[in-house]
Scaffold this active site. Structure first.
Site, PDB file in Angstrom:
ATOM      1  CD  GLU A   1      -3.193   5.777   6.427  1.00 30.65           C
ATOM      2  OE1 GLU A   1      -3.086   6.050   5.345  1.00 30.65           O
ATOM      3  OE2 GLU A   1      -2.215   5.385   7.381  1.00 30.65           O
TER       4      GLU A   1
ATOM      5  CD  GLU B   1      -3.410  -2.177   7.483  1.00 23.32           C
ATOM      6  OE1 GLU B   1      -2.246  -2.404   7.161  1.00 23.32           O
ATOM      7  OE2 GLU B   1      -4.069  -1.293   7.424  1.00 23.32           O
TER       8      GLU B   1
ATOM      9  CB  SER C   1       5.020  -0.965  12.056  1.00 27.48           C
ATOM     10  OG  SER C   1       4.565   0.418  12.248  1.00 27.48           O
TER      11      SER C   1
ATOM     12  CG  ASN D   1      -1.576   1.268   1.429  1.00 22.57           C
ATOM     13  OD1 ASN D   1      -1.713   2.088   0.735  1.00 22.57           O
ATOM     14  ND2 ASN D   1      -2.279   1.566   2.593  1.00 22.57           N
ATOM     15  CD1 TRP D   2       3.670   1.101  -2.810  1.00 23.60           C
ATOM     16  CD2 TRP D   2       3.963   2.360  -4.580  1.00 23.60           C
ATOM     17  NE1 TRP D   2       4.283   0.311  -3.885  1.00 23.60           N
ATOM     18  CE2 TRP D   2       4.708   1.076  -4.871  1.00 23.60           C
ATOM     19  CE3 TRP D   2       3.827   3.589  -5.734  1.00 23.60           C
ATOM     20  CZ2 TRP D   2       5.321   1.142  -6.051  1.00 23.60           C
ATOM     21  CZ3 TRP D   2       4.750   3.285  -6.876  1.00 23.60           C
ATOM     22  CH2 TRP D   2       5.551   2.054  -7.038  1.00 23.60           C
ATOM     23  CE  LYS D   3      -0.359   3.640   4.525  1.00 23.28           C
ATOM     24  NZ  LYS D   3      -0.183   3.757   6.169  1.00 23.28           N
TER      25      LYS D   3
ATOM     26  CG  HIS E   1      -6.033   2.034   5.342  1.00 21.59           C
ATOM     27  ND1 HIS E   1      -5.550   3.032   6.178  1.00 21.59           N
ATOM     28  CD2 HIS E   1      -5.091   1.298   5.009  1.00 21.59           C
ATOM     29  CE1 HIS E   1      -4.303   2.729   6.364  1.00 21.59           C
ATOM     30  NE2 HIS E   1      -3.831   1.568   5.792  1.00 21.59           N
TER      31      HIS E   1
ATOM     32  N   GLY F   1       2.341   2.739  10.633  1.00 20.80           N
ATOM     33  CA  GLY F   1       3.269   3.846  10.344  1.00 20.80           C
ATOM     34  C   GLY F   1       4.071   4.688  11.791  1.00 20.80           C
TER      35      GLY F   1
ATOM     36  N   GLY G   1       2.902  -0.770   4.371  1.00 25.68           N
ATOM     37  CA  GLY G   1       2.946   0.647   4.156  1.00 25.68           C
ATOM     38  C   GLY G   1       4.294   0.888   3.605  1.00 25.68           C
ATOM     39  N   GLY G   2       5.137   1.725   4.735  1.00 23.79           N
ATOM     40  CA  GLY G   2       6.026   2.152   4.713  1.00 23.79           C
ATOM     41  C   GLY G   2       7.050   1.502   4.001  1.00 23.79           C
TER      42      GLY G   2
HETATM   43  P1  PGA Z   1       2.653   0.641   7.795  1.00 23.36           P
HETATM   44  O1  PGA Z   1       1.274   0.908   7.180  1.00 23.36           O
HETATM   45  O2  PGA Z   1       3.391  -0.545   7.225  1.00 23.36           O
HETATM   46  O3  PGA Z   1       3.589   1.801   7.240  1.00 23.36           O
HETATM   47  O4  PGA Z   1       2.386   0.581   9.137  1.00 23.36           O
HETATM   48  C1  PGA Z   1       0.212  -0.281   6.859  1.00 23.36           C
HETATM   49  C2  PGA Z   1      -0.818   0.035   6.277  1.00 23.36           C
HETATM   50  O5  PGA Z   1      -1.397   1.261   6.721  1.00 23.36           O
HETATM   51  O6  PGA Z   1      -1.547  -0.457   5.449  1.00 23.36           O
END
Ligand code: PGA
Length: 251
Positions: A98, A168, A212, A9-11, A96, A174, A233-234
């Site tokens: 977010e 999650e 994370s 997930n590149w966001k 998600h 993050g 994500g990251g």
């Molecule tokens: P993260 O994000 O790996 O940066 O914690 C995961 C996500 O939000 O899908």
């Protein structure tokens, strides 16, 4: 057997340059894996075409991070599930945290999106997870179960083959904090039980962990019996890290 999946997930990150650097490297490394996971890359939608071109004839799938709950029409800025299918996607991320927090996505909206995604022949990757406050007050499982109930309200047992769950914990996204493999496993088991309670084939559905995930914690998480891979994500923005996470599933 359940599918092992590692999804990126590149966001709202990345550029054409990143696509050109990262995607070929991931492609090459994934193709060398024995018994590797299904890898999914979900870039910002504007880069889908470029990512898809880099992945021609590979086993890696592409997806979008969100779609609208509506079919089509006057919804400026939105993308329909049917368009994601038309563009060659196989997966759509939905619910998600977010999107729930920043864009007011409720369980009802998530359910409406899930139904559009399924109607378009795509796989819905449905995210659930509790906040730190909810975990500290002992409500984590209840919150996650309520989110599952809401998101999957209209889903039949037959349709469930096109649903992937991503657990999650919001406090782990993050932040560098990960749930312990034991805590994650316990929640994944609870998720499966809940799915079965909803009349869905919970033991045949993939349940991913996200929050994370890094090369150094991936193997411990993926070793757990109810964790079928990860939503990253990251670490998905660094070829080396993302490849190491894909390798952790494979081993
Ligand atoms: P993260 O994000 O790996 O940066 O914690 C995961 C996500 O939000 O899908």
């Amino acid at each position: 057997m359940r599918r092992q999946i590692v999804a990126a997930n590149w966001k709202m990150n990345g550029s054409s340059e990143l696509v050109q650097q990262l995607v070929p490297a991931v492609r090459e490394a994934v193709s060398a894996l024995d018994n590797g996971p299904q890898v999914v890359i979900m870039p910002p939608s504007l880069y889908l075409g470029e990512v898809k071109a880099q992945l021609a004839d590979s086993s890696i799938s592409i997806g979008v991070q969100n779609v609208a709950q509506w079919q089509s029409g006057a919804y400026t800025g939105e993308i329909a599930a049917a368009m994601a299918a038309d563009a060659g996607c196989q997966y759509v991320l939905v619910g998600h945290s977010e999107r729930r927090e920043l864009f007011g996505e409720t369980d009802e909206v998530v359910a409406a999106k899930v139904s559009r995604i399924l109607a378009s022949g795509l796989q819905a990757m449905v995210c659930v997870g509790e906040t730190l406050e909810e975990r500290d007050s002992g409500d984590a499982e209840a919150v996650v179960c309520r989110q599952l109930e809401g998101a999957l309200a209209g889903v039949s047992a037959d349709e469930a083959v096109n649903i992937v769950i991503a657990y999650e914990p919001v406090w782990a996204i993050g932040t560098g904090k990960t749930a312990t493999a034991e805590d994650a496993q316990a929640m994944h088991q609870a998720i499966r039980d809940k799915l079965v309670g909803l009349g869905l084939p919970g033991n045949a559905m993939s349940v991913l962990y996200g929050g994370s995930v890094k090369p150094d914690n991936a193997a411990a998480l993926f070793m757990k019996p109810d964790i079928d891979g990860g939503l990253i994500g990251g670490a998905s923005l660094k070829a080396e890290d993302f490849i190491a996470i894909c390798q952790a599933v494979s081993s």
